[in-house]
Design a protein around this motif. Structure first.
Motif, PDB file in Angstrom:
ATOM      1  N   LEU A   1       0.845  -1.212   0.000  1.00 17.10           N
ATOM      2  CA  LEU A   1       0.000   0.000   0.000  1.00 17.10           C
ATOM      3  C   LEU A   1       0.877   1.257   0.000  1.00 17.10           C
ATOM      4  CD1 LEU A   1      -2.889  -0.660   2.537  1.00 17.10           C
ATOM      5  CD2 LEU A   1      -3.151   0.034   0.159  1.00 17.10           C
ATOM      6  N   ASP A   2       1.899   1.247   0.847  1.00 14.65           N
ATOM      7  CA  ASP A   2       2.814   2.406   0.914  1.00 14.65           C
ATOM      8  C   ASP A   2       3.513   2.601  -0.429  1.00 14.65           C
ATOM      9  OD1 ASP A   2       2.269   3.045   3.496  1.00 14.65           O
ATOM     10  OD2 ASP A   2       3.973   1.958   4.363  1.00 14.65           O
ATOM     11  N   ASP A   3       3.948   1.492  -0.999  1.00 10.00           N
ATOM     12  CA  ASP A   3       4.679   1.589  -2.268  1.00 10.00           C
ATOM     13  C   ASP A   3       3.753   2.106  -3.375  1.00 10.00           C
ATOM     14  OD1 ASP A   3       7.128   1.179  -3.680  1.00 10.00           O
ATOM     15  OD2 ASP A   3       6.235  -0.575  -4.653  1.00 10.00           O
ATOM     16  N   PHE A   4       2.502   1.649  -3.345  1.00 10.34           N
ATOM     17  CA  PHE A   4       1.542   2.133  -4.352  1.00 10.34           C
ATOM     18  C   PHE A   4       1.300   3.638  -4.171  1.00 10.34           C
ATOM     19  CE2 PHE A   4      -2.845   2.935  -5.842  1.00 10.34           C
ATOM     20  CZ  PHE A   4      -2.639   2.651  -7.184  1.00 10.34           C
ATOM     21  N   ALA A   5       1.121   4.052  -2.921  1.00 10.84           N
ATOM     22  CA  ALA A   5       0.886   5.483  -2.661  1.00 10.84           C
ATOM     23  C   ALA A   5       2.083   6.317  -3.124  1.00 10.84           C
ATOM     24  CB  ALA A   5       0.613   5.715  -1.178  1.00 10.84           C
ATOM     25  N   SER A   6       3.282   5.740  -3.050  1.00  7.62           N
ATOM     26  CA  SER A   6       4.466   6.514  -3.440  1.00  7.62           C
ATOM     27  C   SER A   6       4.500   6.783  -4.946  1.00  7.62           C
ATOM     28  CB  SER A   6       5.756   5.800  -2.993  1.00  7.62           C
ATOM     29  OG  SER A   6       6.031   4.718  -3.858  1.00  7.62           O
ATOM     30  N   VAL A   7       3.808   5.958  -5.725  1.00  7.57           N
ATOM     31  CA  VAL A   7       3.785   6.224  -7.178  1.00  7.57           C
ATOM     32  C   VAL A   7       2.467   6.826  -7.662  1.00  7.57           C
ATOM     33  CG1 VAL A   7       5.555   4.622  -8.009  1.00  7.57           C
ATOM     34  CG2 VAL A   7       3.241   3.763  -7.637  1.00  7.57           C
ATOM     35  N   SER A   8       1.377   6.570  -6.914  1.00  4.21           N
ATOM     36  CA  SER A   8       0.083   7.051  -7.431  1.00  4.21           C
ATOM     37  C   SER A   8      -0.348   8.340  -6.740  1.00  4.21           C
ATOM     38  CB  SER A   8      -0.997   5.994  -7.197  1.00  4.21           C
ATOM     39  OG  SER A   8      -1.309   5.957  -5.830  1.00  4.21           O
ATOM     40  N   GLY A   9       0.381   8.723  -5.684  1.00  4.58           N
ATOM     41  CA  GLY A   9      -0.056   9.868  -4.877  1.00  4.58           C
ATOM     42  C   GLY A   9      -0.885   9.327  -3.717  1.00  4.58           C
ATOM     43  N   ASP A  10      -1.194  10.209  -2.762  1.00  4.34           N
ATOM     44  CA  ASP A  10      -1.917   9.753  -1.562  1.00  4.34           C
ATOM     45  C   ASP A  10      -3.178   8.989  -1.923  1.00  4.34           C
ATOM     46  OD1 ASP A  10      -0.186  10.607   0.246  1.00  4.34           O
ATOM     47  OD2 ASP A  10      -1.216  12.508   0.719  1.00  4.34           O
ATOM     48  N   ILE A  11      -3.434   7.922  -1.193  1.00  5.50           N
ATOM     49  CA  ILE A  11      -4.675   7.191  -1.463  1.00  5.50           C
ATOM     50  C   ILE A  11      -5.639   7.374  -0.292  1.00  5.50           C
ATOM     51  CG2 ILE A  11      -3.861   5.506  -3.165  1.00  5.50           C
ATOM     52  CD1 ILE A  11      -3.242   3.584  -1.037  1.00  5.50           C
ATOM     53  N   HIS A  12      -6.904   7.333  -0.632  1.00  7.04           N
ATOM     54  CA  HIS A  12      -7.956   7.627   0.313  1.00  7.04           C
ATOM     55  C   HIS A  12      -8.925   6.446   0.215  1.00  7.04           C
ATOM     56  CE1 HIS A  12     -11.422   9.611   1.981  1.00  7.04           C
ATOM     57  NE2 HIS A  12     -10.754  10.722   2.184  1.00  7.04           N
ATOM     58  N   PRO A  13      -9.211   5.749   1.331  1.00  7.69           N
ATOM     59  CA  PRO A  13     -10.005   4.510   1.209  1.00  7.69           C
ATOM     60  C   PRO A  13     -11.370   4.736   0.579  1.00  7.69           C
ATOM     61  CG  PRO A  13      -9.777   5.165   3.528  1.00  7.69           C
ATOM     62  CD  PRO A  13      -8.856   6.042   2.725  1.00  7.69           C
ATOM     63  N   GLU A  14     -11.929   5.931   0.791  1.00  3.61           N
ATOM     64  CA  GLU A  14     -13.291   6.161   0.306  1.00  3.61           C
ATOM     65  C   GLU A  14     -13.320   6.605  -1.160  1.00  3.61           C
ATOM     66  OE1 GLU A  14     -14.798   8.641   3.461  1.00  3.61           O
ATOM     67  OE2 GLU A  14     -14.698   6.995   4.895  1.00  3.61           O
ATOM     68  N   ASP A  15     -12.141   6.657  -1.808  1.00  2.51           N
ATOM     69  CA  ASP A  15     -12.108   6.992  -3.241  1.00  2.51           C
ATOM     70  C   ASP A  15     -12.455   5.792  -4.116  1.00  2.51           C
ATOM     71  OD1 ASP A  15     -11.374   9.530  -2.807  1.00  2.51           O
ATOM     72  OD2 ASP A  15      -9.247   9.277  -3.298  1.00  2.51           O
ATOM     73  N   TYR A  16     -12.423   4.594  -3.539  1.00  2.72           N
ATOM     74  CA  TYR A  16     -12.602   3.378  -4.351  1.00  2.72           C
ATOM     75  C   TYR A  16     -13.940   2.725  -4.015  1.00  2.72           C
ATOM     76  CZ  TYR A  16      -7.602   4.128  -4.770  1.00  2.72           C
ATOM     77  OH  TYR A  16      -6.373   4.689  -5.003  1.00  2.72           O
ATOM     78  N   PRO A  17     -14.772   2.466  -5.030  1.00  7.63           N
ATOM     79  CA  PRO A  17     -16.070   1.861  -4.729  1.00  7.63           C
ATOM     80  C   PRO A  17     -15.946   0.413  -4.255  1.00  7.63           C
ATOM     81  CG  PRO A  17     -15.767   2.044  -7.103  1.00  7.63           C
ATOM     82  CD  PRO A  17     -14.618   2.756  -6.458  1.00  7.63           C
TER      83      PRO A  17
END
Ligand code: CAA
Length: 445
Positions: A223-239
């Motif tokens: 998850l951390d590695d993904f956030a480092s390339v996609s930008g901050d992730i927010h759990p409620e952004d994904y359906p």
């Protein structure tokens, strides 16, 4: 950049059912609640006598090709992911192509075939291979078939016996997909671990409790590695957030950890602080144990909040609906989680056009991977084609004695003969052994 992703999928479950609460728990002397509530499992699928990883894979791929009106020359790759292979040299994909060539006029002689291994994550890695092959423009306009197929059996009386399952998922990977567009960004969490392995043996050696912790640790890294390339992730952004699902209880733990981790230092943490306080930080504690205890308490309180429960009910719970009734399919598990979530969304009229799913795969040994998938307009038409509910409903339900018999039939070390419980129709079946010890197959009209 042309979109590349999953154009269509098909699911094939093993045709036998073992009810865990009604049949397995009493025979083991267990409380049924351990299965239905603790692990979150109601039943497992098993292959009938004439089924195996090849027949399930070939049957799923055949349905996929038929439904999409494809001929062998439209396919440039067949990748099979499995951790139940029976041959250290000849890949399952060659057997699958051989089966399909029995029912099509053309052949797959110019298609690249292979077999991927990294425990349960290899289905997702095969999707990567197909994606990269198309992106590299080596595909000559053709599509790839990616199949995740497994018979997830454990030794009798191993704690893992509660989480068995069998089935295959076939996915068509192509340009301009009709279902999901794969993101180029990926996050990985990978380390040399000995939590679950099969050193040249059919049934796994498992350190069950450790395997759960390794899953969680690697997932957090990914998850951390993904956030480092996609930008901050927010759990409620994904359906929907489909996870690898060895059993739904595992995903319950992973979702809580993931949510807590992602909301740290965000406005969600601020909003929840009035109710449950802020997340503990290591500096505030004298020892690691005290810190871990505080984190556990915070996580428990978090999962009791209305906000978390609403998120879990909408984003995670629907992805578990197939798994609950079929058990662990190893390489296919995350792919049935995705299918279950989309199926539920379609049945409930959710508009997912253009939204992104966050897909979280895992393989013991160990590696987690996280990527996003954009839902393509018209996805409902693809998902409507799945007949997995009917397949689940029409499985033959085994007694405990029949289960013991079928476990022996599929155990490579026992010579057990048994009559099939179901009548094959319009499908590939295992037909016996060839002159070099290979397994042979035929198509039954
Ligand atoms: N009512 C409600 N809940 C109950 C209950 C009851 N009557 N009885 C037990 N439970 C709960 C337990 O509290 C426990 O929940 P928590 O983990 O939240 O505490 C849950 O039911 C399971 O009970 P146990 O821990 O006693 O079960 P176990 O020790 O017999 O086995 C297991 C659990 C270790 C997961 C085992 O099934 C196993 O080894 N499985 C295979 C390994 C596996 O799947 N690991 C997952 C991570 S690795 C991975 O994901 C790769 C993969 O696909 C294999």
């Amino acid at each position: 950049m042309t979109a590349v992703g999953i154009d269509a999928m098909e699911i094939w479950t093993g045709k036998l059912k073992l009810d865990l609460a009604e049949t397995f728990a009493p025979a083991q002397g267990d409380d049924p609640g351990k299965y239905t509530k603790g692990l979150g499992l109601h039943a497992s699928s098993f292959p009938d006598v004439h089924e195996d990883i090849v027949t399930m894979a070939a049957n799923a791929a055949h349905r996929l090709m038929d439904r999409k009106g494809l001929e062998p020359e439209d396919i440039g790759r067949i990748d099979v992911a499995t951790e139940s292979s029976f041959d250290n040299s000849k890949p399952v994909s060659t057997y699958v192509a051989g089966c399909l060539e029995k029912v099509y006029d053309g052949d797959f002689h110019h298609a690249n075939k292979g077999e991927r291994k990294f425990a349960c994550i290899s289905g997702t890695q095969s999707l990567d291979d197909a994606y990269n092959w198309i992106r590299a423009d080596r595909h000559r306009g053709r599509a790839a078939i990616v199949i995740a197929t497994d018979t997830a059996l454990y030794a009798r009386d191993d704690p893992g016996e509660a989480t068995q399952g069998a089935g295959a998922v076939a996915m068509l990977v192509a340009e301009d997909p009709d279902l999901l567009e794969l993101s180029p960004e990926q996050g990985f969490g990978s380390a040399d671990e000995t939590d679950f392995l099969k050193p040249n043996q059919q049934f796994p050696s498992v350190d069950g409790k450790r395997s759960v912790n390794v899953y969680l640790a690697r997932m957090r890294e990914a998850l951390d590695d993904f956030a480092s390339v996609s930008g901050d992730i927010h759990p409620e952004d994904y359906p929907l957030i489909p996870f690898h699902t060895p059993f739904p209880g595992m995903v319950r733990k992973a979702a809580a950890l993931g949510y807590r981790h992602i909301i740290r230092d965000t406005e969600i943490e601020d909003e929840l602080a009035e109710e449950i306080g802020y997340q503990p930080v290591p500096e505030a504690f004298d020892s690691d144990d005290e810190f871990y205890e505080a984190i556990r308490e915070y996580t428990d309180s978090l999962t009791e909040t209305e906000r978390y429960q609403a998120w879990y009910g909408e984003t995670i719970d629907p992805t578990l609906e197939i798994s609950r009734h079929v058990g662990n399919w190893y390489t296919g598990s995350v792919h049935i989680a995705r299918a279950a979530g989309l199926k539920h969304a379609r049945e409930n009229g959710r508009d997912l056009d253009g939204t992104e799913l966050l897909v979280a795969s895992y393989g013991s040994g160990a590696q987690a991977e996280v990527h996003a998938e954009k839902v393509v307009e018209g996805w409902e038409d693809e998902i409507a084609q799945l007949n997995i509910d009917e397949q689940i409903r029409t499985r033959y339900e085994m007694s405990f004695e029949e289960y013991e018999q079928i476990h022996d039939v599929h155990n490579h070390d026992t010579e057990a003969d048994a009559e099939a419980f179901t009548d094959p129709s319009e499908e590939f079946v295992f037909d016996g052994w060839g002159r070099m010890g290979e397994r042979t197959y035929k198509y039954v009209e």
